[in-house]
Design a protein around this motif. Structure first.
Motif, PDB file in Angstrom:
ATOM      1  N   MET A  97      38.231 -33.512  47.993  1.00  0.00           N
ATOM      2  CA  MET A  97      39.385 -33.871  46.933  1.00  0.00           C
ATOM      3  C   MET A  97      38.703 -33.505  45.697  1.00  0.00           C
ATOM      4  SD  MET A  97      42.689 -34.038  46.629  1.00  0.00           S
ATOM      5  CE  MET A  97      43.813 -34.597  45.602  1.00  0.00           C
ATOM      6  N   ILE A  98      39.438 -32.529  45.014  1.00  0.00           N
ATOM      7  CA  ILE A  98      38.906 -32.086  43.665  1.00  0.00           C
ATOM      8  C   ILE A  98      39.641 -32.808  42.476  1.00  0.00           C
ATOM      9  CG2 ILE A  98      37.856 -30.399  42.065  1.00  0.00           C
ATOM     10  CD1 ILE A  98      36.740 -30.371  44.727  1.00  0.00           C
ATOM     11  N   ASP A  99      39.447 -34.037  42.028  1.00  0.00           N
ATOM     12  CA  ASP A  99      40.182 -34.800  41.423  1.00  0.00           C
ATOM     13  C   ASP A  99      39.496 -35.057  39.904  1.00  0.00           C
ATOM     14  OD1 ASP A  99      38.283 -36.753  41.743  1.00  0.00           O
ATOM     15  OD2 ASP A  99      39.820 -37.784  43.170  1.00  0.00           O
ATOM     16  N   GLU A 100      40.107 -35.840  39.028  1.00  0.00           N
ATOM     17  CA  GLU A 100      39.739 -36.153  37.843  1.00  0.00           C
ATOM     18  C   GLU A 100      38.166 -36.815  37.696  1.00  0.00           C
ATOM     19  OE1 GLU A 100      40.269 -34.663  34.757  1.00  0.00           O
ATOM     20  OE2 GLU A 100      41.799 -33.564  35.762  1.00  0.00           O
ATOM     21  N   GLN A 101      37.977 -37.623  38.785  1.00  0.00           N
ATOM     22  CA  GLN A 101      36.875 -38.368  38.861  1.00  0.00           C
ATOM     23  C   GLN A 101      35.793 -37.336  39.378  1.00  0.00           C
ATOM     24  OE1 GLN A 101      35.941 -41.647  38.269  1.00  0.00           O
ATOM     25  NE2 GLN A 101      33.916 -40.727  38.463  1.00  0.00           N
ATOM     26  N   PHE A 102      35.986 -36.432  40.216  1.00  0.00           N
ATOM     27  CA  PHE A 102      34.973 -35.497  40.621  1.00  0.00           C
ATOM     28  C   PHE A 102      34.521 -34.534  39.461  1.00  0.00           C
ATOM     29  CE2 PHE A 102      33.800 -31.295  41.917  1.00  0.00           C
ATOM     30  CZ  PHE A 102      32.925 -31.340  42.934  1.00  0.00           C
ATOM     31  N   LYS A 103      35.380 -34.285  38.804  1.00  0.00           N
ATOM     32  CA  LYS A 103      35.018 -33.418  37.447  1.00  0.00           C
ATOM     33  C   LYS A 103      34.439 -34.286  36.382  1.00  0.00           C
ATOM     34  CE  LYS A 103      39.420 -31.791  37.066  1.00  0.00           C
ATOM     35  NZ  LYS A 103      40.627 -31.037  36.589  1.00  0.00           N
ATOM     36  N   GLN A 104      34.746 -35.572  36.263  1.00  0.00           N
ATOM     37  CA  GLN A 104      33.782 -36.142  35.279  1.00  0.00           C
ATOM     38  C   GLN A 104      32.581 -36.463  35.815  1.00  0.00           C
ATOM     39  OE1 GLN A 104      35.793 -40.172  34.547  1.00  0.00           O
ATOM     40  NE2 GLN A 104      37.667 -39.030  34.276  1.00  0.00           N
ATOM     41  N   ASN A 105      32.347 -36.548  37.218  1.00  0.00           N
ATOM     42  CA  ASN A 105      30.972 -36.418  37.697  1.00  0.00           C
ATOM     43  C   ASN A 105      30.136 -35.290  37.554  1.00  0.00           C
ATOM     44  OD1 ASN A 105      31.549 -39.159  38.501  1.00  0.00           O
ATOM     45  ND2 ASN A 105      32.066 -38.529  41.075  1.00  0.00           N
ATOM     46  N   VAL A 106      30.893 -34.220  37.591  1.00  0.00           N
ATOM     47  CA  VAL A 106      30.353 -33.007  37.418  1.00  0.00           C
ATOM     48  C   VAL A 106      29.900 -32.852  35.882  1.00  0.00           C
ATOM     49  CG1 VAL A 106      30.537 -30.559  37.213  1.00  0.00           C
ATOM     50  CG2 VAL A 106      31.517 -31.696  38.950  1.00  0.00           C
ATOM     51  N   ASP A 107      30.695 -33.354  35.000  1.00  0.00           N
ATOM     52  CA  ASP A 107      30.363 -33.438  33.625  1.00  0.00           C
ATOM     53  C   ASP A 107      28.860 -34.148  33.312  1.00  0.00           C
ATOM     54  OD1 ASP A 107      32.585 -31.789  32.966  1.00  0.00           O
ATOM     55  OD2 ASP A 107      33.803 -33.671  32.097  1.00  0.00           O
ATOM     56  N   THR A 108      28.923 -35.386  33.832  1.00  0.00           N
ATOM     57  CA  THR A 108      28.034 -36.298  33.817  1.00  0.00           C
ATOM     58  C   THR A 108      26.666 -35.691  34.293  1.00  0.00           C
ATOM     59  OG1 THR A 108      29.210 -38.188  34.099  1.00  0.00           O
ATOM     60  CG2 THR A 108      26.696 -38.436  34.418  1.00  0.00           C
ATOM     61  N   PHE A 109      26.693 -35.130  35.414  1.00  0.00           N
ATOM     62  CA  PHE A 109      25.575 -34.519  36.041  1.00  0.00           C
ATOM     63  C   PHE A 109      24.988 -33.163  35.161  1.00  0.00           C
ATOM     64  CE2 PHE A 109      24.475 -30.372  38.421  1.00  0.00           C
ATOM     65  CZ  PHE A 109      23.246 -30.999  39.112  1.00  0.00           C
ATOM     66  N   VAL A 110      26.051 -32.403  34.622  1.00  0.00           N
ATOM     67  CA  VAL A 110      25.654 -31.064  33.822  1.00  0.00           C
ATOM     68  C   VAL A 110      24.723 -31.533  32.412  1.00  0.00           C
ATOM     69  CG1 VAL A 110      26.337 -29.431  32.300  1.00  0.00           C
ATOM     70  CG2 VAL A 110      27.389 -29.602  34.728  1.00  0.00           C
ATOM     71  N   ASP A 111      25.195 -32.769  32.015  1.00  0.00           N
ATOM     72  CA  ASP A 111      24.532 -33.176  30.864  1.00  0.00           C
ATOM     73  C   ASP A 111      23.296 -33.662  31.238  1.00  0.00           C
ATOM     74  OD1 ASP A 111      26.618 -32.758  29.071  1.00  0.00           O
ATOM     75  OD2 ASP A 111      27.520 -34.795  29.425  1.00  0.00           O
ATOM     76  N   GLU A 112      23.287 -34.492  32.288  1.00  0.00           N
ATOM     77  CA  GLU A 112      21.916 -35.184  32.786  1.00  0.00           C
ATOM     78  C   GLU A 112      21.017 -33.957  33.046  1.00  0.00           C
ATOM     79  OE1 GLU A 112      20.568 -37.137  36.967  1.00  0.00           O
ATOM     80  OE2 GLU A 112      22.622 -37.517  36.254  1.00  0.00           O
ATOM     81  N   VAL A 113      21.212 -33.092  33.646  1.00  0.00           N
ATOM     82  CA  VAL A 113      20.187 -31.845  34.163  1.00  0.00           C
ATOM     83  C   VAL A 113      19.787 -31.000  33.165  1.00  0.00           C
ATOM     84  CG1 VAL A 113      20.601 -32.692  36.522  1.00  0.00           C
ATOM     85  CG2 VAL A 113      21.866 -30.491  35.372  1.00  0.00           C
ATOM     86  N   TRP A 114      20.588 -31.001  31.985  1.00  0.00           N
ATOM     87  CA  TRP A 114      20.677 -29.634  31.174  1.00  0.00           C
ATOM     88  C   TRP A 114      19.331 -29.201  30.698  1.00  0.00           C
ATOM     89  CZ3 TRP A 114      23.288 -25.729  31.512  1.00  0.00           C
ATOM     90  CH2 TRP A 114      22.979 -24.684  30.369  1.00  0.00           C
ATOM     91  N   GLU A 115      18.494 -30.196  30.261  1.00  0.00           N
ATOM     92  CA  GLU A 115      17.208 -29.768  29.560  1.00  0.00           C
ATOM     93  C   GLU A 115      16.244 -29.322  30.782  1.00  0.00           C
ATOM     94  OE1 GLU A 115      16.230 -29.246  26.392  1.00  0.00           O
ATOM     95  OE2 GLU A 115      18.251 -29.797  26.013  1.00  0.00           O
ATOM     96  N   ASP A 116      16.471 -29.761  31.881  1.00  0.00           N
ATOM     97  CA  ASP A 116      15.746 -29.455  33.042  1.00  0.00           C
ATOM     98  C   ASP A 116      16.160 -27.819  33.329  1.00  0.00           C
ATOM     99  OD1 ASP A 116      14.442 -31.671  33.586  1.00  0.00           O
ATOM    100  OD2 ASP A 116      15.940 -32.306  34.989  1.00  0.00           O
ATOM    101  N   VAL A 117      17.508 -27.597  33.234  1.00  0.00           N
ATOM    102  CA  VAL A 117      18.254 -26.314  33.528  1.00  0.00           C
ATOM    103  C   VAL A 117      17.227 -25.312  32.431  1.00  0.00           C
ATOM    104  CG1 VAL A 117      20.059 -24.796  33.258  1.00  0.00           C
ATOM    105  CG2 VAL A 117      20.422 -26.936  34.362  1.00  0.00           C
ATOM    106  N   VAL A 118      17.313 -25.680  31.276  1.00  0.00           N
ATOM    107  CA  VAL A 118      16.780 -24.863  29.953  1.00  0.00           C
ATOM    108  C   VAL A 118      15.123 -24.729  30.430  1.00  0.00           C
ATOM    109  CG1 VAL A 118      16.174 -24.642  27.853  1.00  0.00           C
ATOM    110  CG2 VAL A 118      18.330 -25.360  28.329  1.00  0.00           C
ATOM    111  N   ALA A 119      14.549 -25.675  30.727  1.00  0.00           N
ATOM    112  CA  ALA A 119      13.079 -25.498  31.225  1.00  0.00           C
ATOM    113  C   ALA A 119      12.790 -24.477  32.375  1.00  0.00           C
ATOM    114  CB  ALA A 119      12.378 -26.766  31.558  1.00  0.00           C
ATOM    115  N   ASP A 120      13.894 -24.575  33.402  1.00  0.00           N
ATOM    116  CA  ASP A 120      13.596 -23.631  34.525  1.00  0.00           C
ATOM    117  C   ASP A 120      14.072 -22.096  34.141  1.00  0.00           C
ATOM    118  OD1 ASP A 120      12.462 -25.558  36.303  1.00  0.00           O
ATOM    119  OD2 ASP A 120      14.545 -26.210  37.107  1.00  0.00           O
ATOM    120  N   ILE A 121      14.814 -21.993  33.139  1.00  0.00           N
ATOM    121  CA  ILE A 121      15.365 -20.620  32.786  1.00  0.00           C
ATOM    122  C   ILE A 121      13.822 -20.196  32.043  1.00  0.00           C
ATOM    123  CG2 ILE A 121      16.823 -19.338  31.182  1.00  0.00           C
ATOM    124  CD1 ILE A 121      19.141 -21.254  31.647  1.00  0.00           C
ATOM    125  N   ARG A 122      13.188 -20.972  31.147  1.00  0.00           N
ATOM    126  CA  ARG A 122      12.023 -20.635  30.684  1.00  0.00           C
ATOM    127  C   ARG A 122      10.891 -20.215  31.513  1.00  0.00           C
ATOM    128  NH1 ARG A 122      11.933 -24.514  27.014  1.00  0.00           N
ATOM    129  NH2 ARG A 122      12.614 -23.150  25.139  1.00  0.00           N
TER     130      ARG A 122
END
Length: 471
Positions: A1-26
């Protein structure tokens, strides 16, 4: 079920991993993964550098909890096994076009400026490739946390030959099952539901020996408008007149190097570009820097490069889905005493590659040139009302606040190889970018980090919703 809680979890995940994302792009951008078939080996069909990027990309997938596999060096894939063998797939690529000229940033590193990532491949397609792997990583963590598998297998295909021929995917689809649905994060939002036909060819003059032109050299790849072109001529540099966008310098005994500076860009989007070969040809003709034989070839070039819609050579065409045909001259070289000019066309359903070949062959023959067809791929179109397509568009609308309307392009992506597929982001043309930021295939290729972050969220939520469909 894609509800607001799910989307909040996604927001938290993206913030948490973002520097790792950039490092892997590099990690990927630092590899100059341009196809080099002259150095191909068993297990490395596109050359060692392309293979290195594939290995690094699959290593990222493995580290992120996916089951990664290399497929004899052609490409690779990484799975999150679901309850069903049916697959929902993403497909991106780790190969790039050459850097070309005009960079003010290191092309093979990731720089940060004014909220943007800059480097060859941050937009096309190493940045999006990493996003697809992190989207799968989100679900891998959830599966590990809950012990509950996804309804379908999620497969991230990592391509390695998209920029030249897409032979990697031809090889793959001959051996592996077609996904139920696939999207490629290798283009623009909202969503691309159709792509023009892909066409290329080559004009070759007869041998032209002992003339005024020693060498012609323009462009880097056939599928880009060249921003620079040069000619070495048998003339004293100091005696040649100046001209706009033309540089002249001595090149040895009684020879001059003439350099034309245009404005490069992707072959499928010639609007606003200036072909440097056309500027060079005009200068050579206007200053009579050619023998009679060479003049015949240059006159052909002038006509060929006069337009970007094919009208100057008689192949203009358009339809209601794709709009007008495009035709550009990508590279010019001197090879074995001959002048060789490549062309790239993106064509609608109102014409065919065979018709283009016939017309260009006749055109070239008038100027003593042979003509050879290269690739000839028919247009691709998928119904924008398919449930999977609507799922992606609705998610885009939700996150962007903009209308989710599918459109067609002149570029070519992996999406055209799938029975049900589309190209989906990550770049949104409505997002503001600094003036200095360059496009895909151009110098200073850049994309705002905010655009990439939002795209990652869109991909995660879209995949979750695709998993809820009856496939």
């Amino acid at each position: 079920m894609i509800d607001e809680q799910f989307k909040q979890n996604v927001d938290t995940f993206v913030d948490e991993v973002w520097e790792d994302v950039v490092a892997d792009i590099r990690r990927l951008v630092r590899i100059r993964s341009v196809e080099d078939r002259t150095a191909a080996k068993p297990g490395m069909p596109w050359g060692p550098a392309s293979h290195e990027a594939l290995v690094v990309g699959l290593g990222i997938a493995d580290r992120l909890g996916l089951d990664a596999h290399e497929c004899e060096g052609y490409l690779g894939y990484a799975d999150l096994i679901g309850e069903s063998d049916k697959q929902i797939a993403t497909i991106a690529h780790t190969d790039v076009v050459p850097e070309g000229l005009g960079w003010t940033f290191p092309p093979f590193d990731v720089s940060r400026k004014e909220g943007c990532l800059v480097g060859r491949g941050v937009l096309d397609d190493k940045g999006p490739c990493v996003l697809s792997l992190y989207a799968a990583h989100y679900f891998a963590r959830e599966v590990q946390r809950t012990g509950k598998k996804l309804p379908y297998t999620l497969r991230c295909i990592v391509g390695n030959n998209e920029e030249t021929s897409m032979k990697d995917l031809d090889w793959y689809l001959e051996r592996y099952p077609m996904p139920e649905f696939a999207f490629s994060p290798d283009a623009e939002f909202p969503l691309i539901c159709g792509e023009k036909g892909l066409y290329s060819g080559t004009f070759c003059s007869g041998k032209i020996a002992g003339g005024i032109i020693v060498e012609l050299d323009g462009g880097t790849v056939g599928n880009a408008i060249p921003g620079r072109a040069t000619a070495v001529v048998r003339r004293v540099a100091s005696e040649l007149p100046e001209a706009d966008n033309i540089d002249i310098e001595a090149a040895g005994d009684s020879q001059a190097l003439i350099t034309a500076h245009g404005k490069g860009g992707h072959a499928s989007m010639p609007a606003g570009t200036v072909n440097a070969i056309a500027l060079l040809v005009d200068y050579l003709l206007e200053q009579n820097l050619c023998s009679d034989e060479e003049r015949v070839f240059l006159e052909m070039e002038r006509i060929l490069l006069a337009t970007t819609d094919g009208s100057s050579v008689g192949i203009a065409s358009e339809d209601d889905k794709f709009g007008p045909l495009t035709l550009i001259g990508g590279t010019v070289r001197t090879e074995n005493g001959c002048f060789v000019q490549t062309v790239d066309s993106r064509f609608p359903t109102s014409t065919t590659g065979e018709s283009i070949t016939e017309t260009l062959s006749t055109f070239g023959a008038k100027y003593g040139c042979s003509y050879a067809e290269g690739r000839n791929v028919t247009p691709f179109y998928v119904d924008p009302e398919l449930p999977e397509i609507r799922c992606l568009l609705d998610t885009y609308e939700e996150y962007s606040g903009r209308e989710g309307k599918a459109f067609t392009i002149g570029g070519g992506t992996y999406a055209r190889h799938f029975a049900r597929g589309a190209a989906f982001g990550p770049w949104d043309p409505a997002d503001p970018v600094p003036e200095w930021a360059g496009p895909e295939h151009g110098p200073d290729e850049a994309i705002p980090e905010a655009s990439l972050k939002r795209a990652l969220k869109i991909y995660i939520v879209s995949i979750a919703r695709l998993m809820e469909l009856e496939l």
